[in-house]
Scaffold this motif. Structure first.
Motif, PDB file in Angstrom:
ATOM      1  N   ILE A  59     -17.179 -22.339  70.991  1.00 41.52           N
ATOM      2  CA  ILE A  59     -16.631 -22.368  72.114  1.00 41.52           C
ATOM      3  C   ILE A  59     -15.135 -22.151  71.837  1.00 41.52           C
ATOM      4  CG2 ILE A  59     -15.589 -23.781  74.077  1.00 41.52           C
ATOM      5  CD1 ILE A  59     -17.998 -25.287  73.876  1.00 41.52           C
ATOM      6  N   MET A  60     -14.593 -20.848  72.448  1.00 41.65           N
ATOM      7  CA  MET A  60     -13.218 -20.340  72.288  1.00 41.65           C
ATOM      8  C   MET A  60     -12.337 -21.137  73.349  1.00 41.65           C
ATOM      9  SD  MET A  60     -12.249 -16.499  72.298  1.00 41.65           S
ATOM     10  CE  MET A  60     -12.278 -16.444  74.204  1.00 41.65           C
ATOM     11  N   THR A  61     -11.168 -21.815  72.821  1.00 42.39           N
ATOM     12  CA  THR A  61     -10.457 -22.468  73.491  1.00 42.39           C
ATOM     13  C   THR A  61      -8.895 -21.477  73.627  1.00 42.39           C
ATOM     14  OG1 THR A  61      -9.635 -23.790  71.783  1.00 42.39           O
ATOM     15  CG2 THR A  61     -11.301 -24.624  73.019  1.00 42.39           C
ATOM     16  N   ASP A  62      -8.684 -20.811  72.585  1.00 40.16           N
ATOM     17  CA  ASP A  62      -7.324 -19.983  72.806  1.00 40.16           C
ATOM     18  C   ASP A  62      -7.799 -18.375  72.524  1.00 40.16           C
ATOM     19  OD1 ASP A  62      -4.872 -19.497  72.352  1.00 40.16           O
ATOM     20  OD2 ASP A  62      -5.016 -19.283  70.207  1.00 40.16           O
ATOM     21  N   LEU A  63      -7.015 -17.594  73.057  1.00 36.59           N
ATOM     22  CA  LEU A  63      -7.174 -16.299  72.902  1.00 36.59           C
ATOM     23  C   LEU A  63      -5.957 -15.471  72.703  1.00 36.59           C
ATOM     24  CD1 LEU A  63      -9.226 -13.751  73.242  1.00 36.59           C
ATOM     25  CD2 LEU A  63      -8.634 -13.573  75.602  1.00 36.59           C
ATOM     26  N   PRO A  64      -5.699 -15.228  71.630  1.00 35.47           N
ATOM     27  CA  PRO A  64      -4.337 -14.827  71.063  1.00 35.47           C
ATOM     28  C   PRO A  64      -4.184 -13.236  71.515  1.00 35.47           C
ATOM     29  CG  PRO A  64      -5.347 -15.901  69.336  1.00 35.47           C
ATOM     30  CD  PRO A  64      -6.248 -15.715  70.479  1.00 35.47           C
ATOM     31  N   ALA A  65      -2.899 -12.951  71.862  1.00 31.67           N
ATOM     32  CA  ALA A  65      -2.626 -11.848  72.507  1.00 31.67           C
ATOM     33  C   ALA A  65      -3.153 -10.518  71.458  1.00 31.67           C
ATOM     34  CB  ALA A  65      -1.012 -11.660  72.580  1.00 31.67           C
ATOM     35  N   GLY A  66      -3.639  -9.506  71.967  1.00 34.28           N
ATOM     36  CA  GLY A  66      -4.246  -8.507  70.978  1.00 34.28           C
ATOM     37  C   GLY A  66      -5.629  -8.579  70.460  1.00 34.28           C
ATOM     38  N   THR A  67      -6.006  -9.648  70.747  1.00 29.21           N
ATOM     39  CA  THR A  67      -7.559  -9.895  70.334  1.00 29.21           C
ATOM     40  C   THR A  67      -8.406  -8.695  70.942  1.00 29.21           C
ATOM     41  OG1 THR A  67      -7.186 -12.132  70.202  1.00 29.21           O
ATOM     42  CG2 THR A  67      -9.572 -11.705  70.023  1.00 29.21           C
ATOM     43  N   PRO A  68      -9.233  -8.291  70.020  1.00 31.54           N
ATOM     44  CA  PRO A  68     -10.125  -7.226  70.533  1.00 31.54           C
ATOM     45  C   PRO A  68     -11.225  -8.003  71.309  1.00 31.54           C
ATOM     46  CG  PRO A  68     -10.392  -7.136  68.145  1.00 31.54           C
ATOM     47  CD  PRO A  68      -9.098  -8.052  68.544  1.00 31.54           C
ATOM     48  N   VAL A  69     -11.781  -7.841  72.558  1.00 31.63           N
ATOM     49  CA  VAL A  69     -12.951  -8.426  73.135  1.00 31.63           C
ATOM     50  C   VAL A  69     -13.615  -7.505  73.877  1.00 31.63           C
ATOM     51  CG1 VAL A  69     -11.277 -10.323  73.335  1.00 31.63           C
ATOM     52  CG2 VAL A  69     -11.630  -8.599  75.224  1.00 31.63           C
ATOM     53  N   VAL A  70     -14.956  -7.804  74.108  1.00 29.40           N
ATOM     54  CA  VAL A  70     -15.792  -7.301  74.974  1.00 29.40           C
ATOM     55  C   VAL A  70     -16.260  -8.294  75.978  1.00 29.40           C
ATOM     56  CG1 VAL A  70     -18.281  -6.325  75.148  1.00 29.40           C
ATOM     57  CG2 VAL A  70     -16.944  -5.588  73.454  1.00 29.40           C
ATOM     58  N   ILE A  71     -16.322  -8.090  77.302  1.00 34.33           N
ATOM     59  CA  ILE A  71     -16.504  -9.002  78.344  1.00 34.33           C
ATOM     60  C   ILE A  71     -17.762  -8.562  79.078  1.00 34.33           C
ATOM     61  CG2 ILE A  71     -15.897  -9.735  80.678  1.00 34.33           C
ATOM     62  CD1 ILE A  71     -12.873  -9.020  79.812  1.00 34.33           C
ATOM     63  N   VAL A  72     -18.776  -9.485  79.125  1.00 36.95           N
ATOM     64  CA  VAL A  72     -19.922  -9.393  79.485  1.00 36.95           C
ATOM     65  C   VAL A  72     -20.349 -10.457  80.709  1.00 36.95           C
ATOM     66  CG1 VAL A  72     -20.926  -8.609  77.425  1.00 36.95           C
ATOM     67  CG2 VAL A  72     -21.431 -10.974  78.120  1.00 36.95           C
ATOM     68  N   ASP A  73     -21.050  -9.923  81.837  1.00 35.41           N
ATOM     69  CA  ASP A  73     -21.566 -10.869  82.730  1.00 35.41           C
ATOM     70  C   ASP A  73     -20.623 -11.130  83.780  1.00 35.41           C
ATOM     71  OD1 ASP A  73     -23.559 -12.045  84.166  1.00 35.41           O
ATOM     72  OD2 ASP A  73     -23.270 -13.953  83.472  1.00 35.41           O
ATOM     73  N   THR A  74     -19.255 -10.383  83.885  1.00 38.58           N
ATOM     74  CA  THR A  74     -18.161 -10.700  84.594  1.00 38.58           C
ATOM     75  C   THR A  74     -17.109  -9.457  84.564  1.00 38.58           C
ATOM     76  OG1 THR A  74     -16.634 -12.323  85.623  1.00 38.58           O
ATOM     77  CG2 THR A  74     -16.906 -12.124  83.370  1.00 38.58           C
ATOM     78  N   ASN A  75     -16.531  -9.275  85.551  1.00 39.45           N
ATOM     79  CA  ASN A  75     -15.366  -8.526  85.562  1.00 39.45           C
ATOM     80  C   ASN A  75     -14.270  -9.188  86.434  1.00 39.45           C
ATOM     81  OD1 ASN A  75     -15.012  -6.848  88.299  1.00 39.45           O
ATOM     82  ND2 ASN A  75     -17.056  -7.125  87.889  1.00 39.45           N
ATOM     83  N   ASN A  76     -14.371 -10.436  86.640  1.00 37.57           N
ATOM     84  CA  ASN A  76     -13.444 -11.180  87.485  1.00 37.57           C
ATOM     85  C   ASN A  76     -12.434 -12.153  86.474  1.00 37.57           C
ATOM     86  OD1 ASN A  76     -12.085 -13.113  89.315  1.00 37.57           O
ATOM     87  ND2 ASN A  76     -14.069 -13.529  90.222  1.00 37.57           N
ATOM     88  N   PRO A  77     -11.160 -11.803  86.816  1.00 37.19           N
ATOM     89  CA  PRO A  77     -10.345 -12.497  85.898  1.00 37.19           C
ATOM     90  C   PRO A  77     -10.165 -14.140  86.184  1.00 37.19           C
ATOM     91  CG  PRO A  77      -9.142 -10.423  86.982  1.00 37.19           C
ATOM     92  CD  PRO A  77     -10.651 -10.677  87.332  1.00 37.19           C
ATOM     93  N   ALA A  78     -10.567 -14.331  87.332  1.00 33.58           N
ATOM     94  CA  ALA A  78     -10.619 -15.736  87.540  1.00 33.58           C
ATOM     95  C   ALA A  78     -11.519 -16.432  86.709  1.00 33.58           C
ATOM     96  CB  ALA A  78     -10.924 -16.076  89.276  1.00 33.58           C
TER      97      ALA A  78
END
Length: 305
Positions: A59-78
């Motif tokens: 479970i990711m609790t922190d997302l440092p700036a610049g981390t490369p990511v792929v977002i799946v199953d949503t495109n909602n910032p909320a």
């Protein structure tokens, strides 16, 4: 290392699809990737991981700036970390409507298709390389599709979802009805969850005519277990709404087998939503909505005040 993740309150699709895509990036594209979650997966998702012998992602609790990511199953910032726009978003794979609000550092790959499940899209994107996918990856795909389509009962189901599910089941030698039944049984056992946990388990925030709603859905083959807690659930709605910065929680208890939903009505605001949105007589503390199965297609689009 690319982090692959879905939305908060991970269901089966938001648990399985990051694992599927991380496998594809790492093993086929030779691009190191790691599946992570943004919270504890629900009981069905945990069953699916155990059934296919897959370790639960961290479970990711922190997302440092610049981390490369792929977002799946949503495109909602909320539904994503507050720092998501500081990350290096490389791709988005989703089957929901376009919400807007995400910012990228450059052009990216975006795949959004009107299908019932993110895993269905991934099957199409992976294409011929599915031949080398391990059994667990194929099993996760099948489970995601059965979950998101409610074993093809949901009105979001397409022929593409059906065809791919049947192809995967044939390949795996799996009885889809038996697998779906076991998955839904796991999802329906709510005895170990508090009222607040149930209200947040499968929920998304939506603004309706100036009001912020946490729209919660509990899909179950044993609705009586949930409805037996109706009074305490309604009492918890105000607290959960206040803690989560919402005006109101809307709880839809979806009866998978009878293909209907029960909406709890703890106050005048929820009764007004029921009347305006679904055209029903909302004079009691709950109302049954025949045929309502899908938040994405039958609930969110019609919400009104």
């Amino acid at each position: 290392m690319i982090k692959v993740f879905g939305h908060f309150s991970p269901d089966t699709d938001s648990t399985g699809s990051p694992l599927i895509w991380a496998w594809y990036l790492s093993q086929v594209q030779d691009t190191p990737a790691q599946a992570v979650l943004l919270g504890q997966p629900n009981s069905e998702a945990k069953f699916v991981l155990d059934h296919w012998g897959v370790d639960q992602p961290e479970i990711m609790t922190d997302l440092p700036a610049g981390t490369p990511v792929v977002i799946v199953d949503t495109n909602n910032p909320a539904e994503l970390p507050a720092t998501i726009n500081d990350a290096d978003i490389r791709a988005i794979i989703d089957h929901h409507k376009l919400v807007g609000g995400l910012e990228t550092k450059g052009p990216i790959d975006i795949t959004m298709r009107p299908l019932a499940c993110t895993a269905t899209i991934m099957y199409e994107l992976i294409g011929k390389h599915m031949a080398q996918a391990p059994r667990a990856i194929k099993g996760l795909m099948l489970s995601c599709i059965l979950s998101d389509t409610l074993e093809f009962r949901s009105p979001t189901t397409t022929q593409t979802d059906r065809a791919i599910a049947h192809a995967l089941a044939d390949d795996l030698g799996v009885d889809m009805a038996e697998l779906a039944s076991a998955m839904f049984a796991a999802k329906s056992d709510v005895s170990g969850f508090s009222d607040a946990e149930l209200l947040r388990m499968d929920s998304k925030n939506f603004d309706v005519d100036g009001k912020k709603f946490r729209v919660s859905v509990l899909e179950t083959t044993a609705p009586a277990q949930v409805l037996a807690r109706k009074d305490s659930l309604m009492a918890s709605m105000e607290t959960v709404a206040r803690e989560d910065g919402a005006d109101q929680v809307l709880l839809f208890i979806v009866d998978i087998l009878n293909e209907e939903a029960t909406l709890l009505l703890p106050n005048e605001l929820t009764r007004r939503v029921a009347q305006k949105s679904f055209g029903v007589d909302a004079t009691g503390d709950s109302v049954v909505l025949p045929g309502v199965m899908s938040r994405k297609k039958q609930i969110i689009p019609v919400l009104a005040l």
